[in-house]
Design an enzyme around this catalytic site. Structure first.
Site, PDB file in Angstrom:
ATOM      1  N   ALA A  22      42.136  24.915  32.007  1.00  0.00           N
ATOM      2  CA  ALA A  22      42.844  26.196  32.056  1.00  0.00           C
ATOM      3  C   ALA A  22      41.876  27.378  32.051  1.00  0.00           C
ATOM      4  O   ALA A  22      42.295  28.529  31.948  1.00  0.00           O
ATOM      5  CB  ALA A  22      43.803  26.307  30.869  1.00  0.00           C
ATOM      6  N   ASP A  47      30.545  31.231  27.257  1.00  0.00           N
ATOM      7  CA  ASP A  47      31.565  30.418  26.607  1.00  0.00           C
ATOM      8  C   ASP A  47      31.036  29.824  25.297  1.00  0.00           C
ATOM      9  O   ASP A  47      31.723  29.816  24.277  1.00  0.00           O
ATOM     10  CB  ASP A  47      32.018  29.278  27.537  1.00  0.00           C
ATOM     11  CG  ASP A  47      32.487  29.800  28.886  1.00  0.00           C
ATOM     12  OD1 ASP A  47      32.718  31.009  29.015  1.00  0.00           O
ATOM     13  OD2 ASP A  47      32.606  28.976  29.822  1.00  0.00           O
ATOM     14  N   GLU A  90      25.458  21.440  29.166  1.00  0.00           N
ATOM     15  CA  GLU A  90      26.341  21.686  30.313  1.00  0.00           C
ATOM     16  C   GLU A  90      25.527  21.783  31.615  1.00  0.00           C
ATOM     17  O   GLU A  90      25.881  21.195  32.629  1.00  0.00           O
ATOM     18  CB  GLU A  90      27.093  22.999  30.065  1.00  0.00           C
ATOM     19  CG  GLU A  90      28.045  23.371  31.151  1.00  0.00           C
ATOM     20  CD  GLU A  90      29.499  23.306  30.716  1.00  0.00           C
ATOM     21  OE1 GLU A  90      29.767  23.233  29.509  1.00  0.00           O
ATOM     22  OE2 GLU A  90      30.345  23.321  31.609  1.00  0.00           O
ATOM     23  N   ASP A 131      27.436  36.879  33.054  1.00  0.00           N
ATOM     24  CA  ASP A 131      26.521  36.251  32.072  1.00  0.00           C
ATOM     25  C   ASP A 131      25.299  35.629  32.743  1.00  0.00           C
ATOM     26  O   ASP A 131      24.193  35.744  32.232  1.00  0.00           O
ATOM     27  CB  ASP A 131      27.258  35.269  31.147  1.00  0.00           C
ATOM     28  CG  ASP A 131      27.912  34.075  31.818  1.00  0.00           C
ATOM     29  OD1 ASP A 131      28.001  34.045  33.061  1.00  0.00           O
ATOM     30  OD2 ASP A 131      28.348  33.164  31.067  1.00  0.00           O
ATOM     31  N   HIS A 173      31.573  36.795  35.382  1.00  0.00           N
ATOM     32  CA  HIS A 173      30.466  36.467  36.291  1.00  0.00           C
ATOM     33  C   HIS A 173      29.299  37.428  36.100  1.00  0.00           C
ATOM     34  O   HIS A 173      28.554  37.703  37.045  1.00  0.00           O
ATOM     35  CB  HIS A 173      30.946  36.426  37.754  1.00  0.00           C
ATOM     36  CG  HIS A 173      31.823  35.241  38.039  1.00  0.00           C
ATOM     37  ND1 HIS A 173      31.330  34.010  38.370  1.00  0.00           N
ATOM     38  CD2 HIS A 173      33.168  35.099  37.977  1.00  0.00           C
ATOM     39  CE1 HIS A 173      32.330  33.149  38.528  1.00  0.00           C
ATOM     40  NE2 HIS A 173      33.468  33.795  38.285  1.00  0.00           N
ATOM     41  N   LEU A 193      39.766  28.007  29.680  1.00  0.00           N
ATOM     42  CA  LEU A 193      39.728  28.533  28.310  1.00  0.00           C
ATOM     43  C   LEU A 193      38.627  27.856  27.482  1.00  0.00           C
ATOM     44  O   LEU A 193      38.643  27.889  26.260  1.00  0.00           O
ATOM     45  CB  LEU A 193      41.103  28.374  27.652  1.00  0.00           C
ATOM     46  CG  LEU A 193      42.237  29.104  28.409  1.00  0.00           C
ATOM     47  CD1 LEU A 193      43.597  28.805  27.781  1.00  0.00           C
ATOM     48  CD2 LEU A 193      41.999  30.614  28.456  1.00  0.00           C
ATOM     49  N   SER A 194      37.666  27.251  28.191  1.00  0.00           N
ATOM     50  CA  SER A 194      36.432  26.746  27.574  1.00  0.00           C
ATOM     51  C   SER A 194      36.627  25.572  26.631  1.00  0.00           C
ATOM     52  O   SER A 194      36.034  25.527  25.544  1.00  0.00           O
ATOM     53  CB  SER A 194      35.677  27.877  26.867  1.00  0.00           C
ATOM     54  OG  SER A 194      35.288  28.831  27.797  1.00  0.00           O
ATOM     55  N   SER A 195      37.421  24.606  27.080  1.00  0.00           N
ATOM     56  CA  SER A 195      37.522  23.382  26.273  1.00  0.00           C
ATOM     57  C   SER A 195      36.168  22.670  26.218  1.00  0.00           C
ATOM     58  O   SER A 195      35.828  22.070  25.197  1.00  0.00           O
ATOM     59  CB  SER A 195      38.597  22.453  26.832  1.00  0.00           C
ATOM     60  OG  SER A 195      38.314  22.120  28.168  1.00  0.00           O
TER      61      SER A 195
HETATM   62  C1  GLA Z   1      32.729  30.171  33.399  1.00  0.00           C
HETATM   63  C2  GLA Z   1      31.303  29.947  32.918  1.00  0.00           C
HETATM   64  C3  GLA Z   1      30.782  31.166  32.168  1.00  0.00           C
HETATM   65  C4  GLA Z   1      30.996  32.445  32.989  1.00  0.00           C
HETATM   66  C5  GLA Z   1      32.425  32.523  33.517  1.00  0.00           C
HETATM   67  C6  GLA Z   1      32.616  33.676  34.456  1.00  0.00           C
HETATM   68  O1  GLA Z   1      33.582  30.286  32.285  1.00  0.00           O
HETATM   69  O2  GLA Z   1      31.226  28.825  32.067  1.00  0.00           O
HETATM   70  O3  GLA Z   1      29.418  31.000  31.849  1.00  0.00           O
HETATM   71  O4  GLA Z   1      30.057  32.537  34.018  1.00  0.00           O
HETATM   72  O5  GLA Z   1      32.806  31.348  34.188  1.00  0.00           O
HETATM   73  O6  GLA Z   1      32.462  34.881  33.792  1.00  0.00           O
END
Ligand code: GLA
Length: 398
Positions: A138, A187, A175, A46, A44, A140-142
């Protein structure tokens, strides 16, 4: 829409090439890959123009693609049932209703095509098949893997010459403006710019970064990713609300972003805020940026074992000050550290999703077992745990 089953396609260049051929009757011009990520530290921060330290997972989204000579973006997923979805490039734009029968996942590739065109890139029609091994839901940025994989494929097909940050910006724009999630850029930058064997020490304001070696095996360490398999309903609204609080905090303190409050000025800054909630949010962001700097220094000095307490302190801050953890994540962290892990923390946006646990290699199995047993005893879903190492970022496979 017909209820076609998801087409069987192994998550390999050959598997996705074969599905592309079956789907469109031609060969793809290339196959590209973009990974999911875990964040080692810097949560949190970025969207506060701060610092983060993610690395790429071995789990990737593959995109097989070829140009077409009409103005159509055609997409098909090997992970979702359904036929090819054809979208007219000129008809894609934020705020337009998704036509009936068009599945929600198509918003990511469509959003990227729109974002690239909005940024002035001359993209034409394209046929895509996607296949992902990044766990969905999850933390994990799918989504970022799908966005960056699409951007990289369109870049390759149309010769756009984008750099990693250019790919990431297109993904984030998709996004934020198209899918409607107000995420930061961590991400997408992780997916686009990470390299094997390194964490990405990223300045999210300048979009400059350093690749910091993180060879856990050489140090006798393991990193466990524990997917709690829960996602609380607060995830979206809570994220947007935290982001708004941070912006309110920066405004109240008269700085462009909370990144501009150095750790040494924290007490003075807190003294100028009357709202206790805002004070806690600001304290998390400022101390978290300091923890990223501390972690980077430890890795530079070749002391990765000492990361443990930094990770655990980060979790306490996310739990108590930023209030984005949840009982399932807190139990993973408490159990792992009690069972002998060097440190542990939630990773990603929070309200569920995954935790990372740093352990000595010899303790990995014991700690993983303790975490699973504790979740079961508490009546939580049984977590999915895997060991991981920093893997390659987005790339062309063929
Ligand atoms: C999610 C968001 C990121 C970041 C994180 C928290 O993954 O997509 O941009 O803010 O939460 O660090």
């Amino acid at each position: 829409m017909t209820a076609d089953p998801a087409p069987a396609a192994p998550a390999t260049p050959d598997g996705i090439t074969a599905l592309f051929r079956d789907t469109y009757g031609t060969e793809p011009e290339g196959v590209w890959a973009a990974p999911g990520r875990v964040n080692l530290i810097g949560e949190h921060t970025d969207y506060n123009d701060g610092f983060v330290m993610p690395f790429a997972l071995p789990h990737t989204t593959l995109v097989a693609a070829a140009r077409r000579n009409d103005r159509i973006l055609a997409v098909r997923s090997a992970d979702q049932p359904g036929p090819v979805v054809e979208l007219a490039l000129e008809g894609i734009g934020p705020g337009r209703a998704r036509p009936a029968g068009v599945p929600a996942w198509t918003a990511y590739p469509a959003g990227v095509a729109w974002a690239l065109r909005e940024a002035g890139h001359p993209i034409g029609g394209a046929s895509l098949v996607v296949r992902s091994t990044v766990p969905v839901g999850a933390g994990l940025s799918s989504s970022a893997a799908l966005e960056v994989g699409t951007a990289l494929a369109l870049d390759g097909l149309h010769g756009l010459g984008l750099t990693g940050p250019g790919l990431a910006r297109a993904g984030q724009r998709a996004e934020n403006a198209y899918v409607g999630v107000p995420s930061g850029i961590m991400d997408q930058m992780a997916s686009a710019c990470c390299t094997a064997g390194h964490v990405l020490h990223l300045d999210t304001r300048a979009l400059t970064f350093r690749q910091v070696p993180f060879d856990m095996a050489a140090a006798g360490l393991r990193l466990l990713v524990v997917d709690t398999r829960v996602q609380h309903s607060l995830a979206d609204s809570g994220y947007a609300e935290r982001r708004a609080s941070c912006e309110a905090g920066a405004e109240a303190l008269g700085v462009p972003a909370l990144r501009d409050i150095p750790a040494g000025s924290l007490e003075e800054a807190l003294g100028r805020l009357s709202d206790p909630v805002l004070r806690r949010r600001v304290r998390h962001v400022v101390t978290e940026n300091a923890r990223v700097a501390e972690a980077a220094a430890l890795l530079r000095e070749g002391r990765p074992h000492a990361l443990g307490p930094v990770l655990t302190a980060g979790h306490a801050s996310l739990r108590d000050d930023f209030e984005v953890s949840c009982p399932e994540l807190d139990l993973v962290v408490a159990t792992a550290t009690a069972a002998g892990a060097l440190g542990a923390r939630m990773t990603g946006g929070g309200f569920g999703g995954s935790a990372v646990v740093l352990v000595e290699a010899g303790a990995a199995e014991r700690v993983g077992k303790a975490v699973t047993e504790a979740a079961a005893a508490a009546g939580h879903p049984v977590p999915r745990t895997f060991t991981t190492t920093p893997s390659p970022g987005a790339r062309r496979l063929r």
